[in-house]
Design a protein around this motif. Structure first.
Motif, PDB file in Angstrom:
ATOM      1  N   GLU A 283     -16.361 -42.423  31.633  1.00 38.34           N
ATOM      2  CA  GLU A 283     -16.190 -42.208  30.189  1.00 38.34           C
ATOM      3  C   GLU A 283     -15.480 -40.881  29.932  1.00 38.34           C
ATOM      4  N   TRP A 284     -15.842 -39.869  30.697  1.00 42.38           N
ATOM      5  CA  TRP A 284     -15.205 -38.548  30.579  1.00 42.38           C
ATOM      6  C   TRP A 284     -13.708 -38.680  30.835  1.00 42.38           C
ATOM      7  N   SER A 285     -13.353 -39.373  31.896  1.00 41.17           N
ATOM      8  CA  SER A 285     -11.952 -39.561  32.259  1.00 41.17           C
ATOM      9  C   SER A 285     -11.202 -40.317  31.165  1.00 41.17           C
ATOM     10  N   ARG A 286     -11.813 -41.354  30.618  1.00 40.37           N
ATOM     11  CA  ARG A 286     -11.182 -42.138  29.550  1.00 40.37           C
ATOM     12  C   ARG A 286     -10.926 -41.269  28.318  1.00 40.37           C
ATOM     13  N   LEU A 287     -11.933 -40.499  27.910  1.00 35.99           N
ATOM     14  CA  LEU A 287     -11.793 -39.648  26.724  1.00 35.99           C
ATOM     15  C   LEU A 287     -10.750 -38.556  26.933  1.00 35.99           C
ATOM     16  N   GLU A 288     -10.724 -37.963  28.116  1.00 36.99           N
ATOM     17  CA  GLU A 288      -9.729 -36.926  28.399  1.00 36.99           C
ATOM     18  C   GLU A 288      -8.318 -37.516  28.390  1.00 36.99           C
ATOM     19  N   GLY A 289      -8.168 -38.745  28.880  1.00 41.28           N
ATOM     20  CA  GLY A 289      -6.871 -39.405  28.840  1.00 41.28           C
ATOM     21  C   GLY A 289      -6.412 -39.652  27.415  1.00 41.28           C
ATOM     22  N   LEU A 290      -7.327 -40.119  26.569  1.00 42.06           N
ATOM     23  CA  LEU A 290      -6.997 -40.342  25.156  1.00 42.06           C
ATOM     24  C   LEU A 290      -6.639 -39.028  24.472  1.00 42.06           C
ATOM     25  N   ARG A 291      -7.375 -37.976  24.806  1.00 42.99           N
ATOM     26  CA  ARG A 291      -7.104 -36.667  24.215  1.00 42.99           C
ATOM     27  C   ARG A 291      -5.722 -36.166  24.641  1.00 42.99           C
ATOM     28  N   ALA A 292      -5.353 -36.362  25.889  1.00 44.40           N
ATOM     29  CA  ALA A 292      -4.030 -35.948  26.367  1.00 44.40           C
ATOM     30  C   ALA A 292      -2.934 -36.705  25.614  1.00 44.40           C
ATOM     31  N   GLU A 293      -3.148 -37.995  25.344  1.00 44.93           N
ATOM     32  CA  GLU A 293      -2.174 -38.778  24.577  1.00 44.93           C
ATOM     33  C   GLU A 293      -2.001 -38.211  23.174  1.00 44.93           C
ATOM     34  N   VAL A 294      -3.116 -37.856  22.522  1.00 48.08           N
ATOM     35  CA  VAL A 294      -3.045 -37.297  21.167  1.00 48.08           C
ATOM     36  C   VAL A 294      -2.354 -35.933  21.201  1.00 48.08           C
ATOM     37  N   ASP A 295      -2.626 -35.135  22.240  1.00 45.06           N
ATOM     38  CA  ASP A 295      -1.954 -33.838  22.354  1.00 45.06           C
ATOM     39  C   ASP A 295      -0.443 -34.013  22.481  1.00 45.06           C
ATOM     40  N   ARG A 296      -0.001 -35.028  23.249  1.00 44.68           N
ATOM     41  CA  ARG A 296       1.437 -35.311  23.366  1.00 44.68           C
ATOM     42  C   ARG A 296       2.001 -35.752  22.010  1.00 44.68           C
ATOM     43  N   GLU A 297       1.225 -36.567  21.294  1.00 40.31           N
ATOM     44  CA  GLU A 297       1.661 -37.016  19.970  1.00 40.31           C
ATOM     45  C   GLU A 297       1.814 -35.826  19.018  1.00 40.31           C
ATOM     46  N   LEU A 298       0.858 -34.898  19.046  1.00 39.43           N
ATOM     47  CA  LEU A 298       0.948 -33.714  18.196  1.00 39.43           C
ATOM     48  C   LEU A 298       2.168 -32.860  18.567  1.00 39.43           C
ATOM     49  N   ALA A 299       2.465 -32.744  19.848  1.00 38.75           N
ATOM     50  CA  ALA A 299       3.645 -31.998  20.278  1.00 38.75           C
ATOM     51  C   ALA A 299       4.922 -32.689  19.784  1.00 38.75           C
ATOM     52  N   ASP A 300       4.949 -34.025  19.837  1.00 37.15           N
ATOM     53  CA  ASP A 300       6.104 -34.775  19.325  1.00 37.15           C
ATOM     54  C   ASP A 300       6.265 -34.569  17.826  1.00 37.15           C
ATOM     55  N   ILE A 301       5.160 -34.520  17.108  1.00 38.95           N
ATOM     56  CA  ILE A 301       5.206 -34.294  15.657  1.00 38.95           C
ATOM     57  C   ILE A 301       5.741 -32.893  15.370  1.00 38.95           C
ATOM     58  N   ASP A 302       5.276 -31.898  16.120  1.00 38.19           N
ATOM     59  CA  ASP A 302       5.774 -30.534  15.930  1.00 38.19           C
ATOM     60  C   ASP A 302       7.280 -30.464  16.193  1.00 38.19           C
ATOM     61  N   ALA A 303       7.741 -31.160  17.234  1.00 37.80           N
ATOM     62  CA  ALA A 303       9.177 -31.181  17.535  1.00 37.80           C
ATOM     63  C   ALA A 303       9.953 -31.849  16.403  1.00 37.80           C
ATOM     64  N   ALA A 304       9.380 -32.890  15.810  1.00 42.46           N
ATOM     65  CA  ALA A 304      10.034 -33.558  14.682  1.00 42.46           C
ATOM     66  C   ALA A 304      10.096 -32.628  13.468  1.00 42.46           C
ATOM     67  N   PHE A 305       9.024 -31.855  13.230  1.00 44.46           N
ATOM     68  CA  PHE A 305       9.063 -30.870  12.146  1.00 44.46           C
ATOM     69  C   PHE A 305      10.183 -29.857  12.392  1.00 44.46           C
ATOM     70  N   ASP A 306      10.376 -29.457  13.643  1.00 46.64           N
ATOM     71  CA  ASP A 306      11.466 -28.530  13.971  1.00 46.64           C
ATOM     72  C   ASP A 306      12.818 -29.152  13.644  1.00 46.64           C
ATOM     73  N   ARG A 307      12.971 -30.461  13.927  1.00 44.89           N
ATOM     74  CA  ARG A 307      14.238 -31.133  13.608  1.00 44.89           C
ATOM     75  C   ARG A 307      14.448 -31.222  12.098  1.00 44.89           C
ATOM     76  N   VAL A 308      13.363 -31.423  11.335  1.00 39.89           N
ATOM     77  CA  VAL A 308      13.484 -31.420   9.873  1.00 39.89           C
ATOM     78  C   VAL A 308      13.997 -30.047   9.429  1.00 39.89           C
ATOM     79  N   ALA A 309      13.392 -28.997   9.981  1.00 42.96           N
ATOM     80  CA  ALA A 309      13.742 -27.628   9.579  1.00 42.96           C
ATOM     81  C   ALA A 309      15.187 -27.276   9.921  1.00 42.96           C
ATOM     82  N   ASP A 310      15.674 -27.763  11.065  1.00 45.60           N
ATOM     83  CA  ASP A 310      17.044 -27.387  11.442  1.00 45.60           C
ATOM     84  C   ASP A 310      18.096 -28.424  11.035  1.00 45.60           C
ATOM     85  N   GLY A 311      17.663 -29.460  10.312  1.00 47.51           N
ATOM     86  CA  GLY A 311      18.601 -30.436   9.770  1.00 47.51           C
ATOM     87  C   GLY A 311      19.029 -31.531  10.730  1.00 47.51           C
TER      88      GLY A 311
END
Length: 118
Positions: A55-83
């Motif tokens: 269960e620990w391994s499953r939850l950590e894997g899901l958390r890593a996926e969400v962390d990657r998603e948040l990083a992708d969102i931050d990168a998209a915000f950067d693209r909005v800012a720079d046009g």
């Protein structure tokens, strides 16, 4: 007044959703830590359910996926800012609005994403 539906608003909704999922996973991991302190280290033979380590391994894997998603969102915000939001990073053409609606963090058009395997 309704929230504007520009890219930043869409990304902010995606960020709130991802952060909510991350907060939930953090709470589940914390609960698992508390449960584990009261258990034997040998949880692999528990006949009543999934082992705590699994269960620990499953939850950590899901958390890593969400962390990657948040990083992708931050990168998209950067693209909005720079046009450059909505412009394919490979071919330079516009990414269709429908693709951005479904995947607001997309940085490639469908053709380039398919060609790159992503």
């Amino acid at each position: 007044m309704p929230e504007p539906d520009g890219p930043a608003a869409h990304l902010e909704r995606a960020r709130r959703d991802a952060q909510s999922r991350r907060d939930d996973l953090d709470a589940q991991i914390a609960a698992l830590r508390r449960a584990r302190t009261g258990e034997s280290d040998d949880d692999e033979h528990d006949p009543d359910g999934a082992p705590l380590s699994g269960e620990w391994s499953r939850l950590e894997g899901l958390r890593a996926e969400v962390d990657r998603e948040l990083a992708d969102i931050d990168a998209a915000f950067d693209r909005v800012a720079d046009g450059t939001y909505g412009i394919c990073r490979d071919c330079g053409r516009a990414i269709p609005a429908g693709r951005l609606e479904v995947r607001p963090t997309a940085d490639r058009c469908v053709a380039c994403a398919s060609a790159s395997g992503g």
